[in-house]
Design an enzyme around this catalytic site. Structure first.
Site: not given
Length: 434
Positions: A237, A406-409
């Site tokens: 994402p 990276d929206h997860r991080i």
């Protein structure tokens, strides 16, 4: 006993390799460590070396072939030692390859078309069905057929009837004197009265333009790029943050430095990026499925375009190196990257990437994250434009940069604060030489 030489994993991500060139030929002596061949991996051209000594008995694959890791490519043994039949290259593929190059009825024809007929000399054609290895012999002439019967193709007979041509007066150029359509082009036309008039020959229709194409085989590096991009854009994402930086002071600083060894703008951006990453460790991280790995060291990958793709040499500990050191290392890595001479540890292990297209006149773009990294910085060109500076309209050099995250991080605020720090450093670059 003969020893197999196999395709080795010459890079951490290598799954197959293309054998570019054999450096040792069959029958030549081989010592441990001798270079047997050059192999194109997913990142560079590497050397395949001998692990045992002896004589190169044979090549299992030819130069140009692509084989998976651990597949046999050659055999080394003692002089005069026989190679078992089981290890000999299979003859079937060779025979199949030769058969593939031989003309065969219907081969390489579109599925919607019948097999190509045996060309008749008139270009009008009679399809010859083939059901076996040999064509059936021609049927005998019916009993009572005179030997001197007029021979003409069906198409020639139809054209003669339409145009009033006496076939008996036409010299045939087909098999056994057969009259074919081409023989009628200049044949005299019978008219009810008056002299015989020769009909002008028909002009063949102009050929239609061909829409040709070229199939370009995938190189190992292009295959890897495709796989990595599919891993990045799909599952990751991604969001993007763009800011504009005033580069006047950075430009002045660069001009003030000695011309010998003067860093490029990209060198300066790599250095400031590394220093900004030191203050924002969450951006200097990897996604590891069940955890986020924050790296203590800062290794900046720089994207370098090569003939058939992209490679990212790594400047390690970039935050601790001087501008002069970064500039020299970047030039060396980029030069050897274009020659495909980098070692695996020189293009792996990056913690953050910088991609610069400013030298190609690109104002702004978004770069694709190189997994498992958390982000990548896309750098455009420096443009002189009128802007509001301290309450006055001035022409100043400006730079647009875009951070892919990276929206997860990386959350939006985290990425924005990193860009703010980077912008402050580029607009006040004294810290670079402090």
């Amino acid at each position: 006993m003969p020893t197999k030489v196999v395709m080795e994993a010459l890079s951490p991500t290598m799954e197959e390799g293309r054998l570019v060139e054999w450096k040792k030929q069959a029958g030549e002596p081989v010592a441990v460590g001798d270079v047997l061949a050059e192999v194109e991996t997913d990142k560079a051209v590497m050397e395949l070396v001998a692990r045992v000594g002896g004589v190169l008995l044979r090549h299992t694959v030819e130069a140009g072939a692509t084989v998976p890791v651990s597949a046999e490519v050659a055999v080394i043994g003692e002089p005069g030692e026989a190679v078992s039949a089981a290890k000999q290259p299979a003859a079937a593929p060779k025979a199949a390859e030769e058969q593939a190059t031989q003309p065969a009825p219907g081969r390489n024809q579109p599925v919607s078309m019948p097999p190509a007929p045996s060309p008749d000399a008139d270009g009008a054609s009679a399809a010859t069905p083939v059901s076996g290895a040999a064509a059936a012999p021609p049927a005998p002439s019916p009993p009572g057929t005179p030997a001197d019967r007029l021979r003409a193709s069906p198409l020639a007979r139809r054209i003669a009837a339409e145009r009033g041509i006496d076939l008996a007066a036409v010299q045939g150029s087909g098999p056994e004197g057969r009259v074919i359509a081409r023989d009628l082009e200049a044949a005299p036309v019978r008219t009810p009265a008056g002299p015989t008039v020769a009909e002008p020959a028909r002009q063949p229709p102009a050929p239609l333009p061909s829409s040709g194409f070229t199939d370009v085989p995938l190189t190992q590096i292009r295959k890897t790029i495709a796989q990595r991009l599919a891993q990045s854009i799909g599952p990751i994402p991604t969001f993007y943050l763009t800011t504009e930086v005033d580069m006047e002071r950075t430009a002045e600083l660069r001009t003030a430095l000695p011309e010998d060894g003067r860093p490029s703008f990209n060198d300066i951006i790599i250095k400031t990026t590394a220093m900004a990453l030191r203050q924002h460790p969450m951006v200097n991280a990897w996604w590891q499925d069940d955890r986020i790995r924050q790296w203590h060291d800062i290794h900046v990958s720089m994207a370098v375009a090569i003939d058939d793709g992209l490679i990212t040499p790594v400047i390690r500990h970039a935050d601790q190196k001087s501008l002069r050191a970064i500039s020299a290392e970047a030039k060396d890595l980029a030069s050897r990257a274009r020659e495909r001479k980098l070692a695996p540890d020189e293009y792996t292990g990056g913690t953050f990437s910088v991609s610069n297209l400013g030298m190609l006149d690109i104002d702004e773009f978004t770069a694709v994250i190189n997994p498992p990294e958390a982000a990548i910085l896309a750098v455009g060109r420096i443009v002189a434009k009128p802007v509001d500076h301290e309450g006055q309209v001035q022409v100043r050099r400006r730079l647009r940069v875009t951070l892919s995250c990276d929206h997860r991080i990386v959350d939006g605020a985290t990425g924005a604060m990193f860009l703010k720090t980077l912008k402050q450093m580029l607009e006040n670059p004294l810290a670079l030489v402090w």
